[in-house]
Write a protein that holds these residues in place. Sequence first.
Motif, mmCIF file in Angstrom:
data_model
loop_
_atom_site.group_PDB
_atom_site.id
_atom_site.type_symbol
_atom_site.label_atom_id
_atom_site.label_comp_id
_atom_site.label_asym_id
_atom_site.label_seq_id
_atom_site.Cartn_x
_atom_site.Cartn_y
_atom_site.Cartn_z
ATOM 1 N N ILE A 174 0.920 -1.013 0.014
ATOM 2 C CA ILE A 174 -0.167 0.131 0.184
ATOM 3 C C ILE A 174 0.635 1.290 0.016
ATOM 4 C CG2 ILE A 174 -1.611 1.587 1.345
ATOM 5 C CD1 ILE A 174 -3.171 -0.764 -0.045
ATOM 6 N N ASN A 175 1.785 1.385 0.684
ATOM 7 C CA ASN A 175 2.650 2.471 0.837
ATOM 8 C C ASN A 175 3.396 2.788 -0.290
ATOM 9 O OD1 ASN A 175 2.450 3.665 3.539
ATOM 10 N ND2 ASN A 175 3.518 1.889 4.340
ATOM 11 N N LYS A 176 3.672 1.690 -1.084
ATOM 12 C CA LYS A 176 4.620 1.871 -2.207
ATOM 13 C C LYS A 176 3.853 2.257 -3.354
ATOM 14 C CE LYS A 176 4.963 -2.004 -4.840
ATOM 15 N NZ LYS A 176 5.328 -3.233 -5.439
ATOM 16 N N ASP A 177 2.405 2.101 -3.318
ATOM 17 C CA ASP A 177 1.554 2.660 -4.463
ATOM 18 C C ASP A 177 0.696 4.096 -3.990
ATOM 19 O OD1 ASP A 177 1.978 0.622 -6.173
ATOM 20 O OD2 ASP A 177 -0.057 -0.408 -5.847
ATOM 21 N N ILE A 178 1.066 4.678 -2.824
ATOM 22 C CA ILE A 178 0.668 5.976 -2.308
ATOM 23 C C ILE A 178 0.777 6.887 -3.387
ATOM 24 C CG2 ILE A 178 0.659 7.678 -0.625
ATOM 25 C CD1 ILE A 178 -1.156 5.589 0.105
ATOM 26 N N PRO A 179 1.933 7.049 -3.936
ATOM 27 C CA PRO A 179 2.501 7.931 -4.799
ATOM 28 C C PRO A 179 1.566 8.146 -5.930
ATOM 29 C CG PRO A 179 4.426 6.932 -4.145
ATOM 30 C CD PRO A 179 3.180 6.111 -3.671
ATOM 31 N N LYS A 180 0.771 7.199 -6.333
ATOM 32 C CA LYS A 180 -0.251 6.997 -7.500
ATOM 33 C C LYS A 180 -1.433 7.989 -7.059
ATOM 34 C CE LYS A 180 0.613 2.140 -8.794
ATOM 35 N NZ LYS A 180 -0.414 1.028 -9.089
ATOM 36 N N LEU A 181 -1.735 8.207 -6.029
ATOM 37 C CA LEU A 181 -2.726 9.320 -5.418
ATOM 38 C C LEU A 181 -2.294 10.612 -5.972
ATOM 39 C CD1 LEU A 181 -3.978 7.576 -2.341
ATOM 40 C CD2 LEU A 181 -4.894 7.395 -4.570
ATOM 41 N N LEU A 182 -0.959 10.876 -5.743
ATOM 42 C CA LEU A 182 -0.427 12.309 -5.974
ATOM 43 C C LEU A 182 -0.385 12.405 -7.403
ATOM 44 C CD1 LEU A 182 2.804 12.335 -3.777
ATOM 45 C CD2 LEU A 182 0.340 12.792 -3.052
ATOM 46 N N ASP A 183 -0.194 11.466 -8.372
ATOM 47 C CA ASP A 183 -0.420 11.626 -9.767
ATOM 48 C C ASP A 183 -1.820 12.027 -10.377
ATOM 49 O OD1 ASP A 183 2.308 10.777 -9.788
ATOM 50 O OD2 ASP A 183 1.756 8.655 -10.332
ATOM 51 N N LEU A 184 -2.876 11.571 -9.327
ATOM 52 C CA LEU A 184 -4.260 11.800 -9.767
ATOM 53 C C LEU A 184 -4.513 13.134 -9.284
ATOM 54 C CD1 LEU A 184 -5.881 8.525 -8.638
ATOM 55 C CD2 LEU A 184 -5.441 9.376 -10.941
ATOM 56 N N GLY A 185 -3.463 13.876 -8.521
ATOM 57 C CA GLY A 185 -3.793 15.293 -8.192
ATOM 58 C C GLY A 185 -4.039 15.659 -6.625
ATOM 59 N N ALA A 186 -3.819 14.624 -5.727
ATOM 60 C CA ALA A 186 -3.918 14.815 -4.493
ATOM 61 C C ALA A 186 -2.523 15.688 -3.899
ATOM 62 C CB ALA A 186 -3.810 13.315 -3.727
ATOM 63 N N TYR A 187 -2.924 16.457 -3.046
ATOM 64 C CA TYR A 187 -1.903 17.360 -2.424
ATOM 65 C C TYR A 187 -1.044 16.638 -1.432
ATOM 66 C CZ TYR A 187 0.326 20.776 0.459
ATOM 67 O OH TYR A 187 1.239 21.521 1.064
ATOM 68 N N ARG A 188 -1.353 15.796 -0.709
ATOM 69 C CA ARG A 188 -0.868 14.807 0.105
ATOM 70 C C ARG A 188 -1.444 13.563 0.108
ATOM 71 N NH1 ARG A 188 2.636 17.920 -0.737
ATOM 72 N NH2 ARG A 188 4.079 19.112 0.645
ATOM 73 N N ALA A 189 -1.053 12.456 0.639
ATOM 74 C CA ALA A 189 -1.863 11.354 0.763
ATOM 75 C C ALA A 189 -0.841 10.363 1.436
ATOM 76 C CB ALA A 189 -2.096 10.509 -0.441
ATOM 77 N N ALA A 190 -1.384 9.384 2.389
ATOM 78 C CA ALA A 190 -0.653 8.482 3.371
ATOM 79 C C ALA A 190 -1.453 7.331 3.870
ATOM 80 C CB ALA A 190 -0.027 9.275 4.327
ATOM 81 N N LEU A 191 -0.924 6.306 4.183
ATOM 82 C CA LEU A 191 -1.542 5.222 4.653
ATOM 83 C C LEU A 191 -1.464 5.547 6.266
ATOM 84 C CD1 LEU A 191 -2.412 2.162 5.216
ATOM 85 C CD2 LEU A 191 -0.284 1.339 5.051
ATOM 86 N N THR A 192 -2.476 6.213 6.833
ATOM 87 C CA THR A 192 -2.321 6.811 8.229
ATOM 88 C C THR A 192 -2.629 5.901 9.414
ATOM 89 O OG1 THR A 192 -4.691 7.352 8.102
ATOM 90 C CG2 THR A 192 -3.154 8.978 7.139
ATOM 91 N N ASN A 193 -3.481 4.987 9.180
ATOM 92 C CA ASN A 193 -3.776 4.122 10.494
ATOM 93 C C ASN A 193 -3.841 2.725 9.934
ATOM 94 O OD1 ASN A 193 -5.207 6.863 10.708
ATOM 95 N ND2 ASN A 193 -5.611 6.050 12.674
ATOM 96 N N VAL A 194 -3.386 1.771 10.731
ATOM 97 C CA VAL A 194 -3.434 0.427 10.832
ATOM 98 C C VAL A 194 -3.772 0.081 12.002
ATOM 99 C CG1 VAL A 194 -2.207 -1.843 10.373
ATOM 100 C CG2 VAL A 194 -1.737 0.105 8.973
ATOM 101 N N THR A 195 -4.977 -0.638 12.137
ATOM 102 C CA THR A 195 -5.691 -0.836 13.411
ATOM 103 C C THR A 195 -6.223 -2.365 13.118
ATOM 104 O OG1 THR A 195 -6.627 1.317 13.289
ATOM 105 C CG2 THR A 195 -7.436 -0.197 14.962
ATOM 106 N N GLY A 196 -5.663 -3.270 13.836
ATOM 107 C CA GLY A 196 -5.942 -4.699 13.782
ATOM 108 C C GLY A 196 -6.048 -4.983 12.185
ATOM 109 N N ASP A 197 -7.360 -5.806 11.780
ATOM 110 C CA ASP A 197 -7.112 -6.161 10.350
ATOM 111 C C ASP A 197 -7.586 -5.025 9.363
ATOM 112 O OD1 ASP A 197 -9.809 -6.162 11.063
ATOM 113 O OD2 ASP A 197 -10.205 -8.104 10.207
ATOM 114 N N ASP A 198 -7.768 -3.715 9.851
ATOM 115 C CA ASP A 198 -8.151 -2.745 8.965
ATOM 116 C C ASP A 198 -7.126 -1.701 8.748
ATOM 117 O OD1 ASP A 198 -10.533 -4.057 9.794
ATOM 118 O OD2 ASP A 198 -11.692 -2.265 9.200
#
Length: 241
Positions: free
Chosen positions: A25-49
């Motif tokens: 997931i972290n490796k693919d986060i830059p794809k969201l910036l390519d779509l126009g997101a100003y910033r993006a991140a995997l912010t939370n990992v909680t149990g199996d979510d």
Amino acid sequence: MKLTVFGADISSNDVSCSKSLIKNINKDIPKLLDLGAYRAALTNVTGDDLVIAAYVEDDLLEEVNRGIIHLMRDNAENLGDLTGISEDKESAGEGVSYAEADVQDDIYPDSVILHFDTYGGEPFVEDVANSTIQAASNFFAVHDVCKPISGKVRKIPGVGYVSNETDDPVVCATVNGLESMGTIAFSMIGAALGCKNTYLVEYGTPCNVIPGSVIVSATAFMNGNTLDLAVPFENKTRILR
């Protein structure tokens, strides 16, 4: 500008997220910036979510939302909550959790994101999540807070509908003023922990609790940087002797 936040169970088990899932997931986060997101991140990992969040201009919200779902789908170990998304209300099932809030345009975007995980979809988690939203709403420095969890079918911009069976909610509040972040975040955490059978966990903690309980993770999403708030909260609440 808006903060858009998605929570989903796409793990291969009911307790935790694998290191490979998090890495991919972290490796693919830059794809969201390519779509126009100003910033993006995997912010939370909680149990199996897990939670993916992005700051995005209003006119790109739907496109970035679709991008987040595609990113989850491409990396999912199990389609899980993604299967509940539907183009019409009647076919919607248990799906991804969603929250959004407005961001003030002329400052660095900062926010607090809380994410809840249940083992068996414990229904009181809705009240726990809403208590944190109410806590955030009381502060002058909160620019905006997400809508309360309503237990109704929900339309997600650019994505579709999810049903009222959707559990494991995510909530967010956008903050104006760095100095207010701790007060707002800790008030939201305190509101959650004041509810029955609710426990604060660090990023990546498995759901090792007695069924009937809820775990919550808390993240400060500071201009694209993520800070796990469980550690400073633990340090701050130690009794000095």
